[in-house]
Every structure is written in structure tokens, then in C-alpha cells.
Design an enzyme around this catalytic site. Structure first.
Site, PDB file in Angstrom:
ATOM      1  CE1 TYR A 184      44.220  31.107  -4.165  1.00 26.88           C
ATOM      2  CE2 TYR A 184      42.527  31.166  -5.303  1.00 26.88           C
ATOM      3  CZ  TYR A 184      42.902  30.907  -4.030  1.00 26.88           C
ATOM      4  OH  TYR A 184      42.102  30.738  -3.077  1.00 26.88           O
ATOM      5  CB  SER A 216      39.545  28.272  -4.097  1.00 25.75           C
ATOM      6  OG  SER A 216      38.937  29.550  -4.748  1.00 25.75           O
TER       7      SER A 216
END
Length: 250
Positions: free
Chosen positions: A158, A144
Site C-alpha cells: 500500500y 498518504s
């Protein structure tokens, strides 16, 4: 290049888009899911109706034994995995670090986002490695852009898990290059998928952030899938130990 492609977390979102496109381009697709059984089975039926070949396989990728059993089942149903997309991931706890009082939430996050990649890569390498008599292959790790910019508000945990994936991609690629295995990473930016329900504010956050993206919009799962299929293809045969951004410039 085609063969058996395993996509983890393929019941919906980016994983489903990769599985769908992979099947359309001739791959026999193993659709992994943990809890999304109905969407995974619907995707398999959709692929079959379009003339492709796919089967659904349940496994919590954070469970090493479950991953070993899943790969053995895939061996029997579709044949040994020749390419792997480590796509499964969760947002995990959304909170400032000083408010992260539940250690099990962090364990669950890393179990899926990081440990699961290790478990699945291990089993894939055992089947792909030319040193072990395999044909070689490709592993794609879905990271990501949060790994670079630290994530949205409350998503440091995250982002850190995706940073781990970037390091894993580089190191693993160098470890198995001589075995005929390429390992590459793909960093999506904000994409219109259900995982965004886990953000603080849900999908409404996408509308706020979209204008700040250089291309002026969030991505579509199909756009991420196109990049993944390129990385799986012989057109990317000289690419390994690298991670590319598909993020609209964000």
C-alpha cells in the site's frame, strides 16, 4: 473557482466529505463509485436536499475504458470536468512481502491506487488543457503519509502505491503547468474512515496509534476535505508540483 468537480471513490469516507463540502461551496459534483452504489446515491440525495447539485457515476477507475465512458457521461449530465480529486484507493493485501504469493492482489492494488489516477488524469487533462481549448483546472491526488514512513505493519505494498502517487504528482504537475492545470497532492494521516477496516486488527489499530500522533488523535474526513477545498481554490493558485501533509504531525 467553481465548476464541475469529479471525486473518485466518493461514496464514503474522505471522498464523501470532499464531495459534500465541494457541493456546499458551489461545485457541481460528480460522485464516482465502484461498488458503493447505495452510499453514493444517498450522498447525492443529501447534497440535493441541501440545495447543491450532484450526480453519481459508476466506474471501476482501474479500467481505462470504464473511465473514458464515465467522463463522457459526466460531460452529458453535468458538463466537462474542470477539477478532479483522485481519491479512490484500497489498502490491498496486508502481509509481509515474503508472504505476498498472489500477484493478482498486487495488480488489483495498483490498478486502483495508481493506474486509476493515470486514467482519470488523462481524461481530465483532455478537457481542462488550455492547449486543447479547455479552461485550465486542478487535479488533486490523495496520497498518504504511508508514502513517507512505509505504512503500518504488513502494508509495504500500500505504501509503495502511494509513493508512486507522490512521484506522479510532481512529474505531471510540471508536464501540464503550461496548459493551465495545477496538480497537487494531499497526504492524509490516519483518518477515521472505513478503509481502516482493511488494516490488520481493523479500526482497533487507530486507538493504539492515536496517542503517538503529536496532536494526540486521528483525523476526521471533514478535516481532509477542508484541505482539499483549499487546494482547489484560487487561494492556492501558486501551488503546484507539491504534496502537503494533513496528518496531525505524524
Amino acid at each position: 473557482m467553481a465548476g464541475v468537480l469529479l471525486v473518485t471513490g466518493a461514496g464514503r469516507g474522505i471522498g464523501a466529505a470532499i464531495a459534500r463540502l465541494g457541493a456546499a461551496r458551489g461545485w457541481r459534483v460528480a460522485v464516482n463509485y465502484s461498488r458503493s452504489r447505495a452510499p453514493a446515491e444517498a450522498l447525492v440525495a443529501e447534497i440535493a436536499a441541501a440545495g447543491g447539485e450532484a450526480a453519481a457515476f459508476a466506474a471501476d477507475i482501474g479500467d481505462s475504458a470504464a473511465v473514458t465512458a464515465m467522463f463522457a457521461e459526466i460531460d452529458q449530465v453535468l458538463g466537462p470536468v474542470t477539477s478532479l480529486v483522485n481519491n479512490a484507493g484500497i489498502i490491498g493485501p496486508v502481509a509481509r512481502v515474503e508472504a505476498l504469493d498472489d500477484p493478482q492482489a498486487l495488480v488489483a492494488l495498483y490498478a486502483t491506487n495508481v493506474f486509476g489516477v493515470f486514467h482519470c488524469s488523462r481524461e481530465a487533462i483532455r478537457r481542462m488543457s488550455r492547449r486543447r481549448g479547455g479552461p485550465g483546472g486542478v487535479i488533486i491526488n490523495i496520497s498518504s503519509v504511508a508514502a513517507r514512513h512505509g505504512g503500518l505493519a504488513g502494508e509495504v505494498a500500500y505504501a509503495s502505491s502511494k509513493g508512486a502517487i507522490d512521484s506522479l504528482t510532481t512529474g505531471l504537475a510540471r508536464e501540464v503547468a503550461a496548459d493551465g492545470i495545477r496538480v497537487v497532492g494531499l497526504r492524509p494521516g490516519l483518518t477515521d474512515t472505513d478503509i481502516n477496516d482493511g488494516h490488520d486488527g481493523g479500526k482497533s489499530v487507530l486507538g493504539v496509534i492515536a496517542p503517538t500522533i503529536p496532536l494526540g488523535r486521528i483525523g476526521r474526513p471533514e478535516e481532509i476535505a477542508e484541505a482539499a477545498l483549499f487546494l482547489l481554490s484560487d487561494a492556492a493558485s501558486y501551488m503546484t508540483a507539491t504534496t502537503i501533509d494533513v496528518s496531525g504531525g505524524r
